[in-house]
Design a protein around this motif. Structure first.
Motif, PDB file in Angstrom:
ATOM      1  N   GLN A  34      19.633  -1.419  49.624  1.00 42.34           N
ATOM      2  CA  GLN A  34      19.461   0.031  49.488  1.00 42.34           C
ATOM      3  C   GLN A  34      18.298   0.528  50.334  1.00 42.34           C
ATOM      4  OE1 GLN A  34      19.022   0.365  45.232  1.00 42.34           O
ATOM      5  NE2 GLN A  34      21.194   0.752  44.904  1.00 42.34           N
ATOM      6  N   VAL A  35      17.189  -0.205  50.307  1.00 40.53           N
ATOM      7  CA  VAL A  35      16.038   0.168  51.131  1.00 40.53           C
ATOM      8  C   VAL A  35      16.410   0.116  52.607  1.00 40.53           C
ATOM      9  CG1 VAL A  35      13.743  -0.577  51.879  1.00 40.53           C
ATOM     10  CG2 VAL A  35      14.302  -0.524  49.456  1.00 40.53           C
ATOM     11  N   GLU A  36      17.096  -0.939  52.983  1.00 40.17           N
ATOM     12  CA  GLU A  36      17.524  -1.129  54.370  1.00 40.17           C
ATOM     13  C   GLU A  36      18.356   0.062  54.847  1.00 40.17           C
ATOM     14  OE1 GLU A  36      18.983  -5.234  55.951  1.00 40.17           O
ATOM     15  OE2 GLU A  36      20.672  -4.201  55.034  1.00 40.17           O
ATOM     16  N   ALA A  37      19.293   0.494  54.006  1.00 41.88           N
ATOM     17  CA  ALA A  37      20.140   1.633  54.371  1.00 41.88           C
ATOM     18  C   ALA A  37      19.331   2.920  54.450  1.00 41.88           C
ATOM     19  CB  ALA A  37      21.276   1.785  53.366  1.00 41.88           C
ATOM     20  N   SER A  38      18.315   3.029  53.587  1.00 44.13           N
ATOM     21  CA  SER A  38      17.556   4.272  53.525  1.00 44.13           C
ATOM     22  C   SER A  38      16.563   4.429  54.673  1.00 44.13           C
ATOM     23  CB  SER A  38      16.804   4.362  52.196  1.00 44.13           C
ATOM     24  OG  SER A  38      15.721   3.446  52.162  1.00 44.13           O
ATOM     25  N   LEU A  39      16.208   3.342  55.357  1.00 40.31           N
ATOM     26  CA  LEU A  39      15.227   3.437  56.441  1.00 40.31           C
ATOM     27  C   LEU A  39      15.760   4.283  57.592  1.00 40.31           C
ATOM     28  CD1 LEU A  39      13.728  -0.166  56.547  1.00 40.31           C
ATOM     29  CD2 LEU A  39      12.640   1.924  55.740  1.00 40.31           C
ATOM     30  N   GLY A  40      17.022   4.092  57.929  1.00 41.43           N
ATOM     31  CA  GLY A  40      17.675   4.940  58.914  1.00 41.43           C
ATOM     32  C   GLY A  40      16.935   5.099  60.217  1.00 41.43           C
ATOM     33  N   SER A  41      16.819   6.360  60.660  1.00 35.06           N
ATOM     34  CA  SER A  41      16.224   6.689  61.954  1.00 35.06           C
ATOM     35  C   SER A  41      14.848   7.297  61.767  1.00 35.06           C
ATOM     36  CB  SER A  41      17.128   7.687  62.687  1.00 35.06           C
ATOM     37  OG  SER A  41      16.461   8.269  63.782  1.00 35.06           O
ATOM     38  N   SER A  42      14.021   7.184  62.803  1.00 33.17           N
ATOM     39  CA  SER A  42      12.692   7.809  62.771  1.00 33.17           C
ATOM     40  C   SER A  42      12.761   9.294  63.117  1.00 33.17           C
ATOM     41  CB  SER A  42      11.763   7.092  63.754  1.00 33.17           C
ATOM     42  OG  SER A  42      12.264   7.192  65.080  1.00 33.17           O
ATOM     43  N   LEU A  43      13.913   9.773  63.552  1.00 32.54           N
ATOM     44  CA  LEU A  43      14.063  11.187  63.876  1.00 32.54           C
ATOM     45  C   LEU A  43      14.056  12.036  62.613  1.00 32.54           C
ATOM     46  CD1 LEU A  43      16.902  11.023  66.566  1.00 32.54           C
ATOM     47  CD2 LEU A  43      14.448  11.330  66.952  1.00 32.54           C
ATOM     48  N   LYS A  44      13.296  13.108  62.614  1.00 31.22           N
ATOM     49  CA  LYS A  44      13.291  14.032  61.483  1.00 31.22           C
ATOM     50  C   LYS A  44      14.255  15.171  61.779  1.00 31.22           C
ATOM     51  CE  LYS A  44      12.359  16.072  57.702  1.00 31.22           C
ATOM     52  NZ  LYS A  44      13.210  15.703  56.557  1.00 31.22           N
ATOM     53  N   ILE A  45      15.501  14.920  61.440  1.00 29.09           N
ATOM     54  CA  ILE A  45      16.563  15.908  61.635  1.00 29.09           C
ATOM     55  C   ILE A  45      17.404  15.948  60.365  1.00 29.09           C
ATOM     56  CG2 ILE A  45      16.667  15.658  64.154  1.00 29.09           C
ATOM     57  CD1 ILE A  45      19.037  13.779  63.765  1.00 29.09           C
ATOM     58  N   PRO A  46      18.145  17.042  60.124  1.00 30.61           N
ATOM     59  CA  PRO A  46      18.957  17.106  58.917  1.00 30.61           C
ATOM     60  C   PRO A  46      20.031  16.016  58.904  1.00 30.61           C
ATOM     61  CG  PRO A  46      18.724  19.274  59.917  1.00 30.61           C
ATOM     62  CD  PRO A  46      18.209  18.287  60.911  1.00 30.61           C
ATOM     63  N   ALA A  47      20.219  15.409  57.756  1.00 30.74           N
ATOM     64  CA  ALA A  47      21.319  14.462  57.588  1.00 30.74           C
ATOM     65  C   ALA A  47      22.629  15.241  57.555  1.00 30.74           C
ATOM     66  CB  ALA A  47      21.142  13.681  56.293  1.00 30.74           C
ATOM     67  N   PRO A  48      23.736  14.615  57.977  1.00 29.16           N
ATOM     68  CA  PRO A  48      25.020  15.324  57.970  1.00 29.16           C
ATOM     69  C   PRO A  48      25.357  15.918  56.605  1.00 29.16           C
ATOM     70  CG  PRO A  48      25.216  13.249  59.148  1.00 29.16           C
ATOM     71  CD  PRO A  48      23.856  13.259  58.536  1.00 29.16           C
ATOM     72  N   GLN A  49      24.971  15.203  55.523  1.00 29.95           N
ATOM     73  CA  GLN A  49      25.294  15.675  54.180  1.00 29.95           C
ATOM     74  C   GLN A  49      24.526  16.936  53.814  1.00 29.95           C
ATOM     75  OE1 GLN A  49      24.285  12.690  55.106  1.00 29.95           O
ATOM     76  NE2 GLN A  49      25.492  11.052  54.175  1.00 29.95           N
ATOM     77  N   GLU A  50      23.457  17.248  54.560  1.00 24.99           N
ATOM     78  CA  GLU A  50      22.632  18.408  54.225  1.00 24.99           C
ATOM     79  C   GLU A  50      23.179  19.731  54.748  1.00 24.99           C
ATOM     80  OE1 GLU A  50      18.067  17.279  53.963  1.00 24.99           O
ATOM     81  OE2 GLU A  50      18.915  16.644  55.891  1.00 24.99           O
TER      82      GLU A  50
END
Length: 360
Positions: free
Chosen positions: A283-299
């Motif tokens: 779960q942590v691994e999936a949550s790390l994602g990208s360093s870009l601060k942009i809206p997630a598609p779900q948002e």
């Protein structure tokens, strides 16, 4: 190891208590929990300790205090045949078998006879130059634990490995030749391709205030190699934190029962806790994602609901001069941004609006 994925190693170590059947049960538990690899400890007591060697304090507390370390280790040995059986089982279960050799003959058996894909070096052997050179000469990837080490100790260990990886068998080992190998381009490349450093605290169980997880960052910055954690704490919190800090590898002891007699059971995870560790790390691994601060598609859809727009606070006639009384900031989003609030004040409305209608 897969880039961007934490490699989770179930450290069986000596928690098999010298029993092949128990070792097989632990392998099954590790595979069922979703571990990427299981790890043994491979040794012969007469090559590892003298017959008079005392036990560590944690070993005296969890085993017969009257026996020597030699006698304890003799009971915990696995034979070559046992290793072969466990390797076959791991292949059937699609989980990698690793081991830590504690003597040159065991290292040769693991690398040549069994042909394991990678070798783990214990923190206690980070200064064992003959073993490090032999492992380097095997060409195998190495997971190097760094408990009890300074940065200088780690650099020396890497120098011995670089020498083994890159120098001909006829080359004479020495601190000078090790350093030359370490500083050479080919030596640095060999280390970059084959070595992972594991931060560790050599105590069982290790107190939380002794872990210094930030040292993972120090190791990474100093040597430019993948870094992970060999975790000897109780519970799973520290391993999860290591995953969040970008650990490439997490190693954790696994037992069937933390109350069993043996030196490492108390600092190990029972099956249910190990499964939770794997689940949490993923779960942590999936949550790390990208360093870009942009809206997630779900948002995107949520933004329309929870952000605000400029709204008519009352009925507005076409051409009417807009004042604060005419403007409100309400949901939904998607209309004119509230940042345009002051731009509208004092202007004339381009059309008529009903109360609560989105302004344009």
């Amino acid at each position: 190891m897969k880039k961007g994925r934490v490699t989770i190693i179930a450290e069986i170590g000596v928690n098999h208590n010298g029993s092949l059947q128990l070792a097989k049960q632990l392998v099954e538990v590790a595979a069922d929990a979703g571990a990427d690899a299981v790890k043994l400890q491979t040794f012969r007591a007469d090559r590892l300790v003298s017959r008079q060697a005392a036990k560590a304090e944690y070993q005296r507390q969890t085993t017969d205090a009257g026996e020597t370390q030699y006698d304890m280790l003799r009971r915990l040995e696995l034979s070559v045949i046992d290793h072969e059986a466990l390797l076959r089982q791991c292949r059937e279960l699609n989980i990698e078998l690793l081991s830590t050799p504690f003597d040159l003959e065991s290292a040769d058996m693991l690398t040549r006879h069994l042909g394991l894909g990678a070798i783990k070096v214990s923190s206690g052997d980070a200064t064992n130059a003959p073993l490090l050179v032999q492992l380097g000469r095997s060409g195998k990837p190495v997971l190097l634990s760094t408990g009890m080490c300074t940065l200088a100790d780690v650099e020396e260990a890497l120098s011995a490995l670089a020498f083994g990886y890159t120098r001909p068998i006829a080359s004479r080992p020495s601190r000078e030749t090790f350093r030359h190998a370490y500083l050479s381009a080919v030596g640095r490349q060999a280390l970059a391709e084959r070595v992972t450093l594991l931060h560790a605290t050599t105590e069982y169980p290790a107190p939380y205030d002794s872990i210094n997880l930030q040292a993972m960052d120090t190791l990474s910055a100093a040597f430019g190699l993948p870094v992970g954690l060999s975790d000897h704490t109780e519970g799973i919190a520290v391993a999860i934190a290591a995953a969040a800090r970008g650990a490439a590898v997490i190693e954790k002891h696994l037992t069937l029962d933390c109350g069993m007699e043996g030196p490492d059971h108390q600092a190990s995870l029972a099956p249910a806790a190990f499964r939770e560790l794997v689940r949490s790390v993923r779960q942590v691994e999936a949550s790390l994602g990208s360093s870009l601060k942009i809206p997630a598609p779900q948002e995107s859809e949520n933004a329309k609901l929870v952000r605000r727009s400029l709204i008519a606070a009352q009925d507005i006639d076409e051409g009417e001069v807009l004042t604060e009384d005419h403007l409100a900031v309400k949901r939904p989003g998607g209309g004119l941004s509230p940042f345009a609030y002051w731009e509208l004040l004092g202007t004339r409305s381009k059309r008529a609006y009903r109360k609560d209608e989105l302004l344009e």
